[in-house]
Design a protein around this motif. Structure first.
Motif, PDB file in Angstrom:
ATOM      1  N   PHE A 147      -2.071  -0.602 -13.029  1.00 12.86           N
ATOM      2  CA  PHE A 147      -0.622  -0.470 -12.825  1.00 12.86           C
ATOM      3  C   PHE A 147      -0.234  -0.862 -11.395  1.00 12.86           C
ATOM      4  N   ASN A 148      -1.008  -0.378 -10.429  1.00 10.26           N
ATOM      5  CA  ASN A 148      -0.703  -0.675  -9.025  1.00 10.26           C
ATOM      6  C   ASN A 148      -0.916  -2.152  -8.688  1.00 10.26           C
ATOM      7  N   ILE A 149      -1.925  -2.765  -9.280  1.00 12.59           N
ATOM      8  CA  ILE A 149      -2.163  -4.195  -9.036  1.00 12.59           C
ATOM      9  C   ILE A 149      -0.981  -5.023  -9.532  1.00 12.59           C
ATOM     10  N   VAL A 150      -0.434  -4.661 -10.697  1.00 13.98           N
ATOM     11  CA  VAL A 150       0.744  -5.355 -11.230  1.00 13.98           C
ATOM     12  C   VAL A 150       1.932  -5.162 -10.299  1.00 13.98           C
ATOM     13  N   LEU A 151       2.106  -3.929  -9.790  1.00 10.38           N
ATOM     14  CA  LEU A 151       3.189  -3.672  -8.838  1.00 10.38           C
ATOM     15  C   LEU A 151       3.017  -4.501  -7.566  1.00 10.38           C
ATOM     16  N   PRO A 193       0.805  -1.226   0.000  1.00 13.16           N
ATOM     17  CA  PRO A 193       0.000   0.000   0.000  1.00 13.16           C
ATOM     18  C   PRO A 193       0.839   1.278   0.000  1.00 13.16           C
ATOM     19  N   ILE A 194       2.009   1.244   0.624  1.00  2.14           N
ATOM     20  CA  ILE A 194       2.872   2.426   0.627  1.00  2.14           C
ATOM     21  C   ILE A 194       3.377   2.720  -0.788  1.00  2.14           C
ATOM     22  N   VAL A 195       3.776   1.658  -1.513  1.00  2.00           N
ATOM     23  CA  VAL A 195       4.204   1.833  -2.908  1.00  2.00           C
ATOM     24  C   VAL A 195       3.044   2.353  -3.757  1.00  2.00           C
ATOM     25  N   THR A 235       3.197   5.800  -6.027  1.00  3.19           N
ATOM     26  CA  THR A 235       3.013   5.825  -7.486  1.00  3.19           C
ATOM     27  C   THR A 235       1.782   6.635  -7.886  1.00  3.19           C
ATOM     28  N   THR A 236       0.694   6.461  -7.134  1.00  2.00           N
ATOM     29  CA  THR A 236      -0.539   7.194  -7.455  1.00  2.00           C
ATOM     30  C   THR A 236      -0.346   8.689  -7.229  1.00  2.00           C
ATOM     31  N   TYR A 237       0.293   9.038  -6.131  1.00  2.00           N
ATOM     32  CA  TYR A 237       0.526  10.460  -5.835  1.00  2.00           C
ATOM     33  C   TYR A 237       1.380  11.102  -6.930  1.00  2.00           C
ATOM     34  N   ILE A 238       2.458  10.424  -7.330  1.00  2.00           N
ATOM     35  CA  ILE A 238       3.330  10.976  -8.372  1.00  2.00           C
ATOM     36  C   ILE A 238       2.560  11.136  -9.676  1.00  2.00           C
ATOM     37  N   GLY A 239       1.763  10.106 -10.032  1.00  2.00           N
ATOM     38  CA  GLY A 239       0.977  10.179 -11.261  1.00  2.00           C
ATOM     39  C   GLY A 239      -0.002  11.338 -11.263  1.00  2.00           C
ATOM     40  N   MET A 240      -0.663  11.551 -10.130  1.00  2.00           N
ATOM     41  CA  MET A 240      -1.631  12.652 -10.033  1.00  2.00           C
ATOM     42  C   MET A 240      -0.934  14.008  -9.960  1.00  2.00           C
ATOM     43  N   ASP A 241       0.193  14.055  -9.260  1.00  2.00           N
ATOM     44  CA  ASP A 241       0.930  15.311  -9.136  1.00  2.00           C
ATOM     45  C   ASP A 241       1.484  15.764 -10.480  1.00  2.00           C
TER      46      ASP A 241
END
Length: 443
Positions: free
Chosen positions: A409-413, A359-361, A365-371
């Protein structure tokens, strides 16, 4: 690993257990949960107002007139927009239950005290006018929603503590036997209600004497801003997620404990994003309640949806293969207790590592993508937390395909994070099964 488990059992679990049983945190969590059905209902009307189809607005205007969106959002304003008002009642109600007091009475006292703390006037600029006009006798809707949430929390807790103290001291008006219970309860509430209302009234008078508009402004400055900075930042969210997962690892419901503190912050950010989304403005926040529920914890706390995929595709042990089949249906709807307690992940030093890490990863990744603008931010649409992945990302982002893609993407990670640890765990179980089979044949 055994030392880590011993540390959790000896030092962490006793403290975490006390936090989980703390009545004020429980009341805060359960009181806000009381507002969640209304928030979801309001979000449903918001989705209807902004469906991402070409010419949808023109189609609706042709049927219902130019004011169709304003009228549709009446329901949103009366549900999502009343979050603070409902919380003021709900928190007091739940805390009173912990003290074995009448919850309805406590809720009503808190609700009235909340309204006493709120100025009954609104300021607006009429169309074509150059100066703002203040109108009295109107309850400001903004303070009834997320803007008033922190005041609602404080008043809900304070008013019930006063109510409990007075009742326990037996400073109440008692009615004779034979009086209906409803009437008797109302008179019991008379003295504590009067004291609570008077205290909040005096506080408001003192605040206004010093030229401050309301208690809401003080609380927003002293409490709301620092908490918002903590909960609205990536480092603060990572710390919260780490604590959630660590608590789950010890067998305690981490989100219930940590969420009692963080949910008001994330819900306020959700409401502010919703207002911006309705107005067509840029969304101010990345981290909201939906950021955590939809984009971080896919499959449940620990982001275990990827783990379920691994169990179905790569399990050698019979028990894990069977557990994967059983865990898939609830996992699709974000329920992962079959894995958390069935694998188990709880008190399993090997699986705790990816359980905390995934969950931390996802958050990073989500924060960077949205930012960076590659992924649409959460639009303030409070979808049910049981909404399946991909659908949830699409809806929570206001109908943007990027919301669904970041979930994939996150599910694959997550799958890649869990895979090496799971293979070691599965190998242990497979070896045990083979050993057991050999022993059975020998018998």
């Amino acid at each position: 690993m055994n030392k880590f488990l011993s540390f959790l059992e000896k030092y962490f679990m006793p403290v975490a257990g006390k936090l989980a049983a703390q009545r004020h945190l429980q009341a805060l969590r359960d009181g806000i949960i009381l507002a969640m059905p209304m928030i979801i209902i309001g979000s449903f009307f918001l989705i209807l107002g902004f469906l991402p189809f070409p010419h949808y607005s023109e189609f609706m205007a042709g049927i219902f007139g130019d004011q169709w969106l304003t009228k549709l959002l009446y329901a949103n304003d009366a549900t999502f927009g009343m979050m603070g008002l409902i919380a003021a009642f709900g928190i007091a109600y739940r805390l009173a239950e912990k003290y074995n007091l009448d919850g309805v009475t406590a809720g009503v006292i808190s609700l009235c005290a909340f309204l006493v703390a709120t100025p009954f006037h609104v300021t607006f600029t009429p169309e074509g006018a150059k100066t703002a006009v203040e109108v009295g006798g109107a309850i400001p809707v903004a303070y009834m929603g997320s803007k008033g949430l922190f005041v609602a929390i404080l008043i809900g807790l304070f008013s019930t503590e006063v109510y409990n103290f007075i009742v326990k001291k037996n400073i109440v008006i008692k009615m004779p036997d034979g009086v209906p219970p409803a009437v008797s309860k109302s008179f019991v509430a008379l003295i504590p209600g009067f004291i609570v209302i008077t205290i909040i009234w005096l506080i408001r008078l003192v605040i206004e004497y010093f030229g401050i508009s309301s208690i809401h402004d003080i609380v927003a400055l002293v409490l709301g801003k620092p908490l918002g900075l903590l909960g609205g930042t990536l480092p603060g969210t990572i710390i919260a997620l780490f604590l959630v997962q660590l608590l789950w690892s010890a067998g305690l419901h981490g989100m219930n404990i940590v969420g009692g503190v963080m949910s008001p912050i994330w819900l306020q950010a959700t409401a502010e994003n919703m207002e911006a989304f309705k107005s067509g403005h840029e969304l101010p926040h990345i981290i909201t309640q939906q950021f955590v529920e939809v984009f971080v914890n896919m499959g449940g706390s620990g982001a275990t949806f990827g783990l379920v995929m691994i169990m179905l595709m790569w399990s050698k042990s019979k028990q894990m293969k069977q557990l994967g089949k059983l865990a898939l249906p609830p996992g699709v709807f974000m329920i992962n207790e079959p894995i958390t307690f069935g694998m188990p992940i709880v008190m399993n030093a090997l699986m705790i590592i990816p359980f905390i890490l995934a969950p931390i990863v996802n958050a990073i990744t989500t924060y960077i993508g949205m930012d960076l603008g590659l992924v649409a931010k959460p639009a303030g649409i409070a979808i049910p937390w049981t909404t399946p992945p991909i659908i949830g990302g699409y809806l929570a982002s206001g109908g943007h395909i990027s919301g669904a893609l970041i979930q994939v993407f996150n599910i694959v990670l997550d799958l890649l994070i869990y895979l090496p640890f799971y293979k070691m765990w599965d190998k242990q179980l497979y070896t045990q099964e083979k050993s057991f089979e050999s022993d059975q044949k020998a018998i």
